[in-house]
Write a protein that holds these residues in place. Structure first.
Motif, mmCIF file in Angstrom:
data_model
loop_
_atom_site.group_PDB
_atom_site.id
_atom_site.type_symbol
_atom_site.label_atom_id
_atom_site.label_comp_id
_atom_site.label_asym_id
_atom_site.label_seq_id
_atom_site.Cartn_x
_atom_site.Cartn_y
_atom_site.Cartn_z
ATOM 1 N N TRP A 15 -0.367 -16.224 -0.653
ATOM 2 C CA TRP A 15 -0.240 -17.432 -1.468
ATOM 3 C C TRP A 15 -1.527 -17.800 -2.178
ATOM 4 C CZ3 TRP A 15 1.003 -16.789 3.594
ATOM 5 C CH2 TRP A 15 0.065 -17.198 4.535
ATOM 6 N N ILE A 16 -2.672 -17.345 -1.716
ATOM 7 C CA ILE A 16 -3.932 -17.684 -2.391
ATOM 8 C C ILE A 16 -4.347 -16.633 -3.424
ATOM 9 C CG2 ILE A 16 -4.784 -18.991 -0.410
ATOM 10 C CD1 ILE A 16 -6.895 -16.434 -0.438
ATOM 11 N N VAL A 17 -3.638 -15.508 -3.461
ATOM 12 C CA VAL A 17 -3.996 -14.407 -4.353
ATOM 13 C C VAL A 17 -3.304 -14.603 -5.709
ATOM 14 C CG1 VAL A 17 -3.913 -11.910 -4.677
ATOM 15 C CG2 VAL A 17 -4.260 -12.861 -2.388
ATOM 16 N N PRO A 18 -4.085 -14.605 -6.798
ATOM 17 C CA PRO A 18 -3.486 -14.760 -8.124
ATOM 18 C C PRO A 18 -2.573 -13.582 -8.485
ATOM 19 C CG PRO A 18 -5.874 -15.014 -8.224
ATOM 20 C CD PRO A 18 -5.540 -14.520 -6.853
ATOM 21 N N ASP A 19 -1.523 -13.893 -9.179
ATOM 22 C CA ASP A 19 -0.620 -12.912 -9.778
ATOM 23 C C ASP A 19 0.076 -11.965 -8.805
ATOM 24 O OD1 ASP A 19 -1.025 -13.960 -12.326
ATOM 25 O OD2 ASP A 19 -2.831 -12.771 -12.607
ATOM 26 N N THR A 20 0.391 -12.454 -7.600
ATOM 27 C CA THR A 20 1.185 -11.633 -6.684
ATOM 28 C C THR A 20 2.533 -11.338 -7.329
ATOM 29 O OG1 THR A 20 1.887 -13.668 -5.583
ATOM 30 C CG2 THR A 20 0.111 -12.409 -4.529
ATOM 31 N N LEU A 21 3.155 -10.256 -6.905
ATOM 32 C CA LEU A 21 4.396 -9.792 -7.530
ATOM 33 C C LEU A 21 5.624 -10.097 -6.671
ATOM 34 C CD1 LEU A 21 3.018 -6.350 -8.711
ATOM 35 C CD2 LEU A 21 3.307 -8.419 -10.077
ATOM 36 N N CYS A 22 5.730 -11.316 -6.217
ATOM 37 C CA CYS A 22 6.798 -11.687 -5.291
ATOM 38 C C CYS A 22 8.197 -11.476 -5.854
ATOM 39 C CB CYS A 22 6.648 -13.138 -4.864
ATOM 40 S SG CYS A 22 5.062 -13.472 -4.094
ATOM 41 N N LYS A 73 7.218 -9.951 -10.959
ATOM 42 C CA LYS A 73 6.383 -10.327 -12.104
ATOM 43 C C LYS A 73 5.214 -11.149 -11.586
ATOM 44 C CE LYS A 73 9.254 -14.283 -12.907
ATOM 45 N NZ LYS A 73 9.240 -15.525 -13.303
ATOM 46 N N PRO A 74 4.084 -11.163 -12.288
ATOM 47 C CA PRO A 74 2.932 -11.932 -11.836
ATOM 48 C C PRO A 74 3.290 -13.412 -11.674
ATOM 49 C CG PRO A 74 2.295 -10.455 -13.586
ATOM 50 C CD PRO A 74 3.796 -10.413 -13.507
ATOM 51 N N MET A 75 2.934 -13.977 -10.507
ATOM 52 C CA MET A 75 3.319 -15.353 -10.177
ATOM 53 C C MET A 75 2.289 -16.400 -10.602
ATOM 54 S SD MET A 75 6.279 -15.128 -8.800
ATOM 55 C CE MET A 75 6.454 -16.745 -8.087
ATOM 56 N N GLY A 76 1.140 -15.966 -11.103
ATOM 57 C CA GLY A 76 0.134 -16.919 -11.554
ATOM 58 C C GLY A 76 -0.829 -17.336 -10.451
ATOM 59 N N GLN A 77 -1.615 -18.349 -10.770
ATOM 60 C CA GLN A 77 -2.617 -18.894 -9.848
ATOM 61 C C GLN A 77 -1.936 -19.746 -8.774
ATOM 62 O OE1 GLN A 77 -6.016 -18.209 -10.225
ATOM 63 N NE2 GLN A 77 -5.285 -16.809 -11.791
ATOM 64 N N PHE A 78 -2.688 -20.066 -7.723
ATOM 65 C CA PHE A 78 -2.155 -20.861 -6.618
ATOM 66 C C PHE A 78 -1.495 -22.152 -7.104
ATOM 67 C CE2 PHE A 78 -2.766 -24.287 -3.499
ATOM 68 C CZ PHE A 78 -1.938 -23.805 -2.496
ATOM 69 N N ALA A 79 -2.147 -22.860 -8.007
ATOM 70 C CA ALA A 79 -1.605 -24.137 -8.502
ATOM 71 C C ALA A 79 -0.243 -23.960 -9.163
ATOM 72 C CB ALA A 79 -2.590 -24.780 -9.480
ATOM 73 N N GLU A 80 -0.023 -22.807 -9.793
ATOM 74 C CA GLU A 80 1.246 -22.546 -10.472
ATOM 75 C C GLU A 80 2.359 -22.130 -9.511
ATOM 76 O OE1 GLU A 80 0.189 -20.501 -14.567
ATOM 77 O OE2 GLU A 80 -1.056 -19.727 -12.910
ATOM 78 N N PRO A 95 0.828 -1.211 0.000
ATOM 79 C CA PRO A 95 0.000 0.000 0.000
ATOM 80 C C PRO A 95 0.862 1.261 0.000
ATOM 81 C CG PRO A 95 -0.842 -1.578 1.571
ATOM 82 C CD PRO A 95 0.477 -2.118 1.091
ATOM 83 N N GLY A 96 0.457 2.216 -0.802
ATOM 84 C CA GLY A 96 1.189 3.470 -0.910
ATOM 85 C C GLY A 96 2.271 3.457 -1.977
ATOM 86 N N SER A 97 2.512 2.302 -2.577
ATOM 87 C CA SER A 97 3.521 2.182 -3.628
ATOM 88 C C SER A 97 2.947 2.588 -4.979
ATOM 89 C CB SER A 97 4.024 0.741 -3.729
ATOM 90 O OG SER A 97 4.616 0.340 -2.534
ATOM 91 N N LYS A 98 3.817 2.936 -5.882
ATOM 92 C CA LYS A 98 3.393 3.287 -7.238
ATOM 93 C C LYS A 98 2.764 2.074 -7.922
ATOM 94 C CE LYS A 98 5.462 4.080 -11.559
ATOM 95 N NZ LYS A 98 6.702 4.045 -12.233
ATOM 96 N N ASP A 99 3.428 0.946 -7.839
ATOM 97 C CA ASP A 99 2.921 -0.309 -8.395
ATOM 98 C C ASP A 99 2.435 -1.169 -7.229
ATOM 99 O OD1 ASP A 99 3.694 0.253 -11.113
ATOM 100 O OD2 ASP A 99 5.759 -0.115 -10.479
ATOM 101 N N LEU A 100 1.190 -1.612 -7.293
ATOM 102 C CA LEU A 100 0.606 -2.375 -6.197
ATOM 103 C C LEU A 100 0.459 -3.852 -6.545
ATOM 104 C CD1 LEU A 100 -2.203 0.064 -5.066
ATOM 105 C CD2 LEU A 100 -0.127 -0.505 -3.818
#
Length: 87
Positions: A47-54, A57-64, A19-24
């Protein structure tokens, strides 16, 4: 942290997508998970949220991303802190 909240993923890994970052990151804006595991938004259930930016880059769905998440120090830390209340 005040108000009983615990450290969130973006604070733990210092990723600059919170929160508060340019890219969320999607975890930072997912208000439907606010309070789960005593975190802000989905900050302690990322871990349950799709496309987190860990890793920036987007990490995909939970299964991925399951194997990556389950071996993550943050995931293990939350699991240990929450004990039987872990979600």
């Amino acid at each position: 942290m005040s108000s009983g909240l615990k450290l969130n993923c973006w604070e733990y890994i210092h990723c600059n997508y919170g929160p508060g970052s340019k890219d969320l990151c999607p975890a930072a804006i997912d208000e439907t998970s606010n309070g789960v595991n005593r975190g802000k938004n989905a900050g302690r259930i990322c871990w349950i949220v799709p496309d987190t930016l860990c890793f920036g880059k987007p990490m995909g769905q939970f299964a991925e991303k399951r194997e990556i998440c389950f071996s993550c120090d943050f995931f293990r830390s939350v699991k240990k802190e929450e004990g039987s209340s872990f979600h």
